[in-house]
Design a protein around this motif. Structure first.
Motif, PDB file in Angstrom:
ATOM      1  N   PRO A 139     -11.992  -8.174  -6.180  1.00 42.85           N
ATOM      2  CA  PRO A 139     -10.675  -8.747  -5.912  1.00 42.85           C
ATOM      3  C   PRO A 139     -10.574  -9.235  -4.471  1.00 42.85           C
ATOM      4  O   PRO A 139     -10.932  -8.526  -3.542  1.00 42.85           O
ATOM      5  CB  PRO A 139      -9.728  -7.567  -6.159  1.00 42.85           C
ATOM      6  N   GLY A 140     -10.106 -10.466  -4.313  1.00 38.20           N
ATOM      7  CA  GLY A 140      -9.985 -11.049  -2.989  1.00 38.20           C
ATOM      8  C   GLY A 140     -11.273 -11.659  -2.485  1.00 38.20           C
ATOM      9  O   GLY A 140     -11.307 -12.257  -1.419  1.00 38.20           O
ATOM     10  N   LEU A 155     -11.911   2.250  -6.660  1.00 38.03           N
ATOM     11  CA  LEU A 155     -11.276   2.336  -5.355  1.00 38.03           C
ATOM     12  C   LEU A 155      -9.872   2.902  -5.466  1.00 38.03           C
ATOM     13  O   LEU A 155      -9.132   2.612  -6.412  1.00 38.03           O
ATOM     14  CB  LEU A 155     -11.231   0.956  -4.697  1.00 38.03           C
ATOM     15  N   ASP A 156      -9.516   3.717  -4.475  1.00 42.96           N
ATOM     16  CA  ASP A 156      -8.180   4.313  -4.437  1.00 42.96           C
ATOM     17  C   ASP A 156      -7.148   3.204  -4.249  1.00 42.96           C
ATOM     18  O   ASP A 156      -7.292   2.344  -3.381  1.00 42.96           O
ATOM     19  CB  ASP A 156      -8.110   5.305  -3.272  1.00 42.96           C
ATOM     20  N   PRO A 157      -6.078   3.199  -5.071  1.00 48.85           N
ATOM     21  CA  PRO A 157      -5.046   2.161  -4.934  1.00 48.85           C
ATOM     22  C   PRO A 157      -4.453   2.066  -3.535  1.00 48.85           C
ATOM     23  O   PRO A 157      -3.985   0.998  -3.123  1.00 48.85           O
ATOM     24  CB  PRO A 157      -3.987   2.586  -5.958  1.00 48.85           C
ATOM     25  N   ASP A 158      -4.463   3.173  -2.783  1.00 48.86           N
ATOM     26  CA  ASP A 158      -3.926   3.144  -1.428  1.00 48.86           C
ATOM     27  C   ASP A 158      -4.783   2.302  -0.486  1.00 48.86           C
ATOM     28  O   ASP A 158      -4.374   2.026   0.649  1.00 48.86           O
ATOM     29  CB  ASP A 158      -3.802   4.567  -0.868  1.00 48.86           C
ATOM     30  N   HIS A 159      -5.973   1.912  -0.952  1.00 46.96           N
ATOM     31  CA  HIS A 159      -6.869   1.107  -0.120  1.00 46.96           C
ATOM     32  C   HIS A 159      -7.037  -0.306  -0.685  1.00 46.96           C
ATOM     33  O   HIS A 159      -7.985  -1.001  -0.335  1.00 46.96           O
ATOM     34  CB  HIS A 159      -8.242   1.781  -0.020  1.00 46.96           C
ATOM     35  N   LEU A 160      -6.134  -0.712  -1.541  1.00 46.60           N
ATOM     36  CA  LEU A 160      -6.266  -2.007  -2.208  1.00 46.60           C
ATOM     37  C   LEU A 160      -5.192  -2.999  -1.799  1.00 46.60           C
ATOM     38  O   LEU A 160      -4.889  -3.942  -2.528  1.00 46.60           O
ATOM     39  CB  LEU A 160      -6.233  -1.814  -3.735  1.00 46.60           C
ATOM     40  N   PHE A 162      -5.410  -5.342   0.187  1.00 42.77           N
ATOM     41  CA  PHE A 162      -5.938  -6.702   0.336  1.00 42.77           C
ATOM     42  C   PHE A 162      -5.790  -7.511  -0.949  1.00 42.77           C
ATOM     43  O   PHE A 162      -5.813  -8.739  -0.925  1.00 42.77           O
ATOM     44  CB  PHE A 162      -7.399  -6.678   0.795  1.00 42.77           C
ATOM     45  N   LEU A 163      -5.621  -6.836  -2.088  1.00 46.35           N
ATOM     46  CA  LEU A 163      -5.448  -7.552  -3.348  1.00 46.35           C
ATOM     47  C   LEU A 163      -4.166  -8.381  -3.364  1.00 46.35           C
ATOM     48  O   LEU A 163      -4.117  -9.459  -3.962  1.00 46.35           O
ATOM     49  CB  LEU A 163      -5.413  -6.563  -4.514  1.00 46.35           C
ATOM     50  N   SER A 164      -3.145  -7.870  -2.705  1.00 50.02           N
ATOM     51  CA  SER A 164      -1.854  -8.555  -2.692  1.00 50.02           C
ATOM     52  C   SER A 164      -1.624  -9.300  -1.383  1.00 50.02           C
ATOM     53  O   SER A 164      -0.508  -9.712  -1.093  1.00 50.02           O
ATOM     54  CB  SER A 164      -0.732  -7.541  -2.918  1.00 50.02           C
ATOM     55  N   GLY A 165      -2.700  -9.447  -0.601  1.00 51.61           N
ATOM     56  CA  GLY A 165      -2.567 -10.141   0.672  1.00 51.61           C
ATOM     57  C   GLY A 165      -1.941  -9.305   1.766  1.00 51.61           C
ATOM     58  O   GLY A 165      -1.489  -9.837   2.785  1.00 51.61           O
ATOM     59  N   PRO A 198     -16.429  -3.453  -1.749  1.00 53.44           N
ATOM     60  CA  PRO A 198     -16.376  -4.412  -0.655  1.00 53.44           C
ATOM     61  C   PRO A 198     -16.502  -3.740   0.701  1.00 53.44           C
ATOM     62  O   PRO A 198     -16.319  -2.533   0.835  1.00 53.44           O
ATOM     63  CB  PRO A 198     -14.986  -5.044  -0.826  1.00 53.44           C
ATOM     64  N   SER A 199     -16.778  -4.550   1.720  1.00 56.67           N
ATOM     65  CA  SER A 199     -16.905  -4.027   3.067  1.00 56.67           C
ATOM     66  C   SER A 199     -15.534  -3.662   3.629  1.00 56.67           C
ATOM     67  O   SER A 199     -14.487  -4.062   3.094  1.00 56.67           O
ATOM     68  CB  SER A 199     -17.562  -5.063   3.975  1.00 56.67           C
ATOM     69  N   ALA A 200     -15.543  -2.918   4.732  1.00 58.45           N
ATOM     70  CA  ALA A 200     -14.290  -2.571   5.399  1.00 58.45           C
ATOM     71  C   ALA A 200     -13.578  -3.802   5.923  1.00 58.45           C
ATOM     72  O   ALA A 200     -12.384  -3.764   6.217  1.00 58.45           O
ATOM     73  CB  ALA A 200     -14.569  -1.600   6.543  1.00 58.45           C
TER      74      ALA A 200
END
Length: 269
Positions: A139-140, A155-160, A162-165, A198-200
């Protein structure tokens, strides 16, 4: 070859003074073979060639000279020293006579026992079933990641964000990892987990491929069966270079491996 199964994907055959490997295209990111996978293939050759009483990689330092292509490759193993507790070796992965990856590898006999002292708590994640599995196209991202068909990453949703910009800009990504073929993690396959996708950079609003320039990994112990918890974070991004530090804990909450790498990254215009 059963494409996708880790054991077959890292298999090597001795041919005279070198090992022959068939690099599996499924273990790739955006058309480039995954760095942790390449180090695992080289580690397999070193273990076979000079392992003896020291069957497990414990320290792996890899220099990625040029991206190898899927298919035939040669691995040249040079023994540097064998002592009571460790064996040290150099490995070179070549294609067409040109060096693609070079690594210094230390072998030991690792144990399953926990640490005498530990000062790092496992990363706190939501339950595994609450975390969405990473699809073939990250994603992204801008490219397919066949690696996600052979590594089940959630991946934990708290770290996602970037999916929503809305990345957190903390430079942190964390989640659960399993091998999709159902096999348990071992000291060799941990090298794959220590080079996560994905990378950090995604959490810094810097999406895209982040090719590894150099990676140093430390395998601490034989992991317990079950999933890994993996946390990746970046500390500094300068002139198109980003560091990443990765920690991996097993199902018994023990730190089993860690790594640091320097990666190239595209900076905003």
């Amino acid at each position: 070859m059963d494409m996708g199964a880790f054991r077959e994907a890292v298999s090597v055959v001795r041919r005279g003074d070198a090992y022959e490997a068939d690099l599996d295209p499924q273990w790739s990111v955006g058309g480039k073979l995954h760095g942790g996978y390449l180090l695992a293939v080289m580690g397999r050759a070193v273990c076979d060639g000079v392992g003896g009483d020291h069957p497990h990689p414990s320290v792996v330092s890899g220099l990625f000279v040029a991206a190898p292509t899927p298919g035939s490759a040669e691995i040249h193993v040079e023994s540097l020293r064998t002592g009571r507790s460790t064996t040290q070796a150099r490995a070179r992965l070549t294609q067409g006579g040109a060096v693609r990856v070079e690594a210094l590898i230390t072998l030991e006999r690792l144990e399953e026992a926990g640490a005498w002292w530990a000062g790092l708590e496992p990363v706190d994640l939501r339950e595994e079933h609450e975390c969405p599995r990473t699809p073939l196209v990250v994603p992204g991202g801008e490219f397919p990641v066949p690696l996600m068909e052979v590594v089940e990453q959630r991946l934990d949703p708290d770290h996602l964000g970037f999916l929503s910009g809305s990345p957190s800009r903390r430079g942190v990504v964390a989640g659960w990892h399993r091998l999709a073929d159902g096999s348990d993690w071992d000291p060799l396959s941990l090298l794959v987990a220590l080079d996560p996708v994905p990378s950090a950079g995604f959490d810094l609003d810097l999406p895209g491929w982040a090719p590894t320039i150099q990676m140093s990994a430390y395998i601490r112990r034989v992991p317990a069966p079950g999933p890994l918890r993996v946390r990746t974070y970046a500390a500094d991004v300068t002139k198109g270079r980003m560091d990443e530090t990765v920690y991996a804990w097993d199902s018994k909450d023990r730190l089993v491996a860690q790594a640091t790498q320097l990666a190239a990254i595209r900076m905003p215009a």
